[in-house]
Structures are given as structure tokens and as C-alpha cells.
Design a protein around this motif. Sequence first.
Motif, PDB file in Angstrom:
ATOM      1  N   ILE A   1      93.354  81.488  50.358  1.00 24.65           N
ATOM      2  CA  ILE A   1      94.089  81.541  51.624  1.00 24.65           C
ATOM      3  C   ILE A   1      94.689  82.933  51.828  1.00 24.65           C
ATOM      4  CG2 ILE A   1      94.578  79.062  51.856  1.00 24.65           C
ATOM      5  CD1 ILE A   1      97.258  79.472  50.706  1.00 24.65           C
ATOM      6  N   PHE A   2      94.438  83.460  53.032  1.00 19.14           N
ATOM      7  CA  PHE A   2      94.995  84.753  53.440  1.00 19.14           C
ATOM      8  C   PHE A   2      96.288  84.487  54.207  1.00 19.14           C
ATOM      9  CE2 PHE A   2      90.284  85.575  53.629  1.00 19.14           C
ATOM     10  CZ  PHE A   2      90.231  86.431  52.544  1.00 19.14           C
ATOM     11  N   VAL A   3      97.352  85.198  53.832  1.00 17.67           N
ATOM     12  CA  VAL A   3      98.647  84.962  54.471  1.00 17.67           C
ATOM     13  C   VAL A   3      99.164  86.273  55.064  1.00 17.67           C
ATOM     14  CG1 VAL A   3     100.983  84.092  54.110  1.00 17.67           C
ATOM     15  CG2 VAL A   3      99.105  83.214  52.725  1.00 17.67           C
ATOM     16  N   HIS A   4      99.766  86.162  56.258  1.00 15.22           N
ATOM     17  CA  HIS A   4     100.376  87.352  56.879  1.00 15.22           C
ATOM     18  C   HIS A   4     101.716  86.952  57.474  1.00 15.22           C
ATOM     19  CE1 HIS A   4     100.280  86.731  61.317  1.00 15.22           C
ATOM     20  NE2 HIS A   4      99.469  85.756  60.986  1.00 15.22           N
ATOM     21  N   GLU A   5     102.502  87.934  57.864  1.00 12.35           N
ATOM     22  CA  GLU A   5     103.723  87.597  58.603  1.00 12.35           C
ATOM     23  C   GLU A   5     103.987  88.610  59.708  1.00 12.35           C
ATOM     24  OE1 GLU A   5     107.089  87.143  56.035  1.00 12.35           O
ATOM     25  OE2 GLU A   5     106.650  88.971  54.919  1.00 12.35           O
ATOM     26  N   GLU A   6     102.921  88.940  60.423  1.00  7.00           N
ATOM     27  CA  GLU A   6     103.063  89.781  61.614  1.00  7.00           C
ATOM     28  C   GLU A   6     102.973  88.840  62.816  1.00  7.00           C
ATOM     29  OE1 GLU A   6      99.850  92.664  60.833  1.00  7.00           O
ATOM     30  OE2 GLU A   6     100.677  92.753  58.807  1.00  7.00           O
ATOM     31  N   GLY A   7     104.013  88.064  63.050  1.00  4.73           N
ATOM     32  CA  GLY A   7     103.986  87.079  64.133  1.00  4.73           C
ATOM     33  C   GLY A   7     103.707  85.692  63.593  1.00  4.73           C
TER      34      GLY A   7
ATOM     35  N   GLN B   1      93.576  72.891  44.836  1.00  2.00           N
ATOM     36  CA  GLN B   1      93.740  74.187  44.186  1.00  2.00           C
ATOM     37  C   GLN B   1      93.548  75.277  45.239  1.00  2.00           C
ATOM     38  OE1 GLN B   1      92.085  74.140  39.981  1.00  2.00           O
ATOM     39  NE2 GLN B   1      90.426  73.141  41.095  1.00  2.00           N
ATOM     40  N   VAL B   2      94.464  76.239  45.253  1.00  2.00           N
ATOM     41  CA  VAL B   2      94.357  77.357  46.199  1.00  2.00           C
ATOM     42  C   VAL B   2      94.608  78.667  45.466  1.00  2.00           C
ATOM     43  CG1 VAL B   2      95.149  75.958  48.166  1.00  2.00           C
ATOM     44  CG2 VAL B   2      96.810  77.321  46.875  1.00  2.00           C
ATOM     45  N   VAL B   3      94.073  79.746  46.028  1.00  2.00           N
ATOM     46  CA  VAL B   3      94.388  81.087  45.512  1.00  2.00           C
ATOM     47  C   VAL B   3      94.921  81.912  46.679  1.00  2.00           C
ATOM     48  CG1 VAL B   3      91.935  81.770  45.658  1.00  2.00           C
ATOM     49  CG2 VAL B   3      93.535  83.150  44.321  1.00  2.00           C
ATOM     50  N   VAL B   4      96.036  82.585  46.442  1.00  2.00           N
ATOM     51  CA  VAL B   4      96.799  83.237  47.516  1.00  2.00           C
ATOM     52  C   VAL B   4      96.470  84.734  47.600  1.00  2.00           C
ATOM     53  CG1 VAL B   4      99.134  83.828  48.269  1.00  2.00           C
ATOM     54  CG2 VAL B   4      98.694  81.595  47.204  1.00  2.00           C
ATOM     55  N   PHE B   5      96.136  85.195  48.820  1.00  2.00           N
ATOM     56  CA  PHE B   5      95.913  86.623  49.075  1.00  2.00           C
ATOM     57  C   PHE B   5      96.807  87.076  50.226  1.00  2.00           C
ATOM     58  CE2 PHE B   5      91.764  85.252  47.289  1.00  2.00           C
ATOM     59  CZ  PHE B   5      91.658  86.154  46.234  1.00  2.00           C
ATOM     60  N   PRO B   6      97.771  87.956  49.961  1.00  2.00           N
ATOM     61  CA  PRO B   6      98.676  88.406  51.020  1.00  2.00           C
ATOM     62  C   PRO B   6      98.121  89.605  51.777  1.00  2.00           C
ATOM     63  CG  PRO B   6      99.348  89.342  48.937  1.00  2.00           C
ATOM     64  CD  PRO B   6      98.108  88.542  48.651  1.00  2.00           C
ATOM     65  N   LYS B   7      98.355  89.628  53.088  1.00  2.00           N
ATOM     66  CA  LYS B   7      98.053  90.819  53.901  1.00  2.00           C
ATOM     67  C   LYS B   7      99.340  91.624  53.972  1.00  2.00           C
ATOM     68  CE  LYS B   7      96.531  93.444  57.408  1.00  2.00           C
ATOM     69  NZ  LYS B   7      97.718  94.325  57.445  1.00  2.00           N
TER      70      LYS B   7
ATOM     71  N   SER C   1     103.449  87.503  48.728  1.00  2.00           N
ATOM     72  CA  SER C   1     102.697  86.695  47.773  1.00  2.00           C
ATOM     73  C   SER C   1     103.654  85.757  47.021  1.00  2.00           C
ATOM     74  CB  SER C   1     101.977  87.642  46.813  1.00  2.00           C
ATOM     75  OG  SER C   1     101.425  86.934  45.759  1.00  2.00           O
ATOM     76  N   GLN C   2     104.747  86.317  46.501  1.00  2.87           N
ATOM     77  CA  GLN C   2     105.706  85.521  45.721  1.00  2.87           C
ATOM     78  C   GLN C   2     106.349  84.444  46.594  1.00  2.87           C
ATOM     79  OE1 GLN C   2     105.310  88.794  45.672  1.00  2.87           O
ATOM     80  NE2 GLN C   2     105.103  89.419  43.534  1.00  2.87           N
ATOM     81  N   ARG C   3     106.683  84.783  47.845  1.00  2.82           N
ATOM     82  CA  ARG C   3     107.293  83.773  48.726  1.00  2.82           C
ATOM     83  C   ARG C   3     106.295  82.678  49.085  1.00  2.82           C
ATOM     84  NH1 ARG C   3     108.676  86.377  53.533  1.00  2.82           N
ATOM     85  NH2 ARG C   3     107.846  88.315  52.698  1.00  2.82           N
ATOM     86  N   THR C   4     105.030  83.066  49.229  1.00  4.22           N
ATOM     87  CA  THR C   4     104.020  82.049  49.550  1.00  4.22           C
ATOM     88  C   THR C   4     103.842  81.087  48.374  1.00  4.22           C
ATOM     89  OG1 THR C   4     102.897  83.637  50.980  1.00  4.22           O
ATOM     90  CG2 THR C   4     101.633  81.699  50.298  1.00  4.22           C
TER      91      THR C   4
END
Length: 392
Positions: free
Chosen positions: A89-95, A130-136, A156-159
Motif C-alpha cells: 500500500i502506497f500512502v500519502h498525505e498531500e490532501g 498482510q500488507v507492506v507499507v510504502f510512504p510517499k 511510514s511510522q504513523r501508518t
Amino acid sequence: MNATQLRGLGRAPCTGCLRRRLVICNVAEAIRPAVVSKNGNARAGVPEGTPIVTPQDLPSRPRRNRRSETFRSAIRESIVSPANFILPIFVHEEGSNNIPIASMPGIYRLAFGKNVIDYVAEARSYGVNQVVVFPKTPDHLKTPTAEEAFNPNGLSQRTIRLLKDSFPDLEVYTDVALDPYNSDGHDGIVSDAGVILNDETIEYLCRQAVSQAEAGADVVSPSDMMDGRVGAIRRALDREGFTNVSIMSYTAKYASAYYGPFRDALASAPKPGQAHRRIPPNKKTYQMDPANYREAVREAKADEAEGADIMMVKPGMPYLDVVRLLRETSPLPVAVYHVSGEYAMLKAAAERGWLNEKDAVLEAMTSFRRAGADLILTYYGIEASKWLAGEK
Ligand code: PBG
């Protein structure tokens, strides 16, 4: 059946067989035009023109075991289940909206918060746990030394915390490498001369892995290909009391062209260099040469000795031989990464109507299992699980 036996049945051996003194081939005989009925004696249930032959005297007919779906299912050697999948899963926080990734149709950078939870809840409803986290990482947080990688409050840590708070039994994997946080776009720290520094990078990878473990990660996955990182991360985790956090090592990670869409997703491709700072345009001094097979054994032996719990091969489909190799070299579970470029190829062909997407994807998943993979990292995690559950 030999010539004498055939004559006993009132049939002539074909001249070709006699001339070459071969065992009689009654199929070859039968396809001689004289034997084929053009009219009159056609058998019921076969098209006119079907040759009439005596049955081959075969001790073994493998097709008997493929006769019905029931029987095929009963003796199937490799089974794919959502339990095998690890969903990236790709995660962002620009909006607060999910952002589509152009080269990965159907995959989004998920907005941190509810959208991440909803996506993972959907995956769990189909049995993917099971998920693997990728932060933008936003550009302004990227530095040549990538300290954001071990920021205890990084995305990443917050996700990881968000996911473990929402779903305590979810297995959360992380990526350990500097590239999403590195302004040079490399997995390690780059010297001015363009060398990716090994041991210096490992110091930060250890801090990154520990910060992920502190956030609640179950499995940390070094994808950086520095030498000795698995052992160093194991010692760092143990020193901090995280003896229960596992390491899934990217054991055989190749310098592949198939990672392109992923680097689009995270804007993490190597950046252009400058006059005083040479930035290598590719990752060939640390990721493996696609031409190499034996080298994977060397990496596997090192990872095993350094305490890896799971070994991974990446990419997937073009490297099934390496999956099989690790399966036979080591008793550890083997994972395979069906990478972004493989996803993009299947999507592109499916969008054009050139492939049946469901069949092609499930065939790929089955091939991973047949080659010996236990775990499959795939962007198709949710879709494939829907198909496995019988949804259209
Ligand atoms: C980062 C990393 C990459 C991938 C997983 N972790 C990119 C790279 O090595 O450049 C690729 C995944 C994919 O293509 O789906 N170290």
C-alpha cells in the motif's frame, strides 16, 4: 504392435514403417487417405473425415487425470489462497483524496487516515491479512542522508501505528531502504564520487528498522541490498528488545527495468547528478545483475546466516528459476514480489482486450506457488482474492 500382429488383425503395416523397419505406427497408417472415410461409414459423434484407427497401445495416458474439473481440483499440486498474499500500500498525505498512479491503473496513493483503513478493511474482507507499507515522502523532507526514514513520527511510522491500532491481528510489513526519503533517489547514502556507501547506510537502516518496530511493525523488509544489513538489523532489533519482530530479506533483488511504475508512485527514481556530485543513474552497484543465478545462492547463504526469517526474490515472473533455486537451497519460507512493471503489463494488455485479466493473473499467482513461493507480494492482492472467491 508389430507387423505380424497387425496382419493378424487383417491390417497392413504402412509401407513407411516397413521400409524403415520400425515398430508399426498405426496412426501413420491410418492417416493414409485410403483409410479415411469420405462418406458412408462415418462414426457417430465425430466430424466427417475423422480417421478410423485402432487404439494406441499406451500404458500411460496422462489425459485421464485431466478428465474433469472435479478430478483436476482433487489432484491439483499448487493452490493459491488470499492467505499467501501480501498487499503493498502506497500512502500519502498531500490532501485527503486518493491519487491515481498513471502507470498502475487501479492502484492509488492512499490518503493517510480513513482511506488507508478502508482499503485494508476491504482486503481483510477477502482474506488478505498482510500488507507492506510504502510512504510517499514530500520532496521538502528528503535529504542526501534520508533522516526522515527513522523519524518516529514519519508517515511510514504513523501508518504502521494506525494499521496496528485499527487491526491488531494484521501482519504489517515495512520496507527498509532509504530511497523514498533520499533526495538522490538511492537506497543508500551517495558519496560525491557517486559511490553508494555500504556500512554508513546500514547504520541508518538499523535506525529505520528499529523505528518501524517501535511503531508496531511485525516484519521489517530490507530492500536495499547493502552487504551485511540483515545481521546488523537483527542485532539492532534484539538490542532494543524486538526479538519478536521478523526480517523478510529481499535476498535476490535484481537491478530490474520492471520497477519503473513503483518509482513513479513514490517519485523515488535516482535523480540527475551535478558537476560536483555524481549520482549513478541506476542501482546496478547494489542490486543484482539479471544475468546471475549462482549469485543468488551466495546472497541466500548470507541472509540465512545473518538471521533472516523469510527470503524474497524480486521481480517475480521473469525470475521463477531463482524462486525455485531458493526453495531448494533453504528451508526458510520464500516470498516473491510480483512487481509494479509486471502489474502494469497485465493491466495494459487487459485494458486492450488482449488478455483475459482474471485468467492471466491467477495463472501468474499459481506459477509463483508452483515455483516454490509461499508468500506473494502483489498489487493484485484484492482483485485476485475476489476472483478466487468466485466474484466476477
Ligand atoms: C525500494 C523498493 C523498490 C521496490 C520495492 N522497494 C524500488 C527500487 O528498488 O527501485 C519496487 C517494487 C515494485 O516495482 O513494485 N528499495
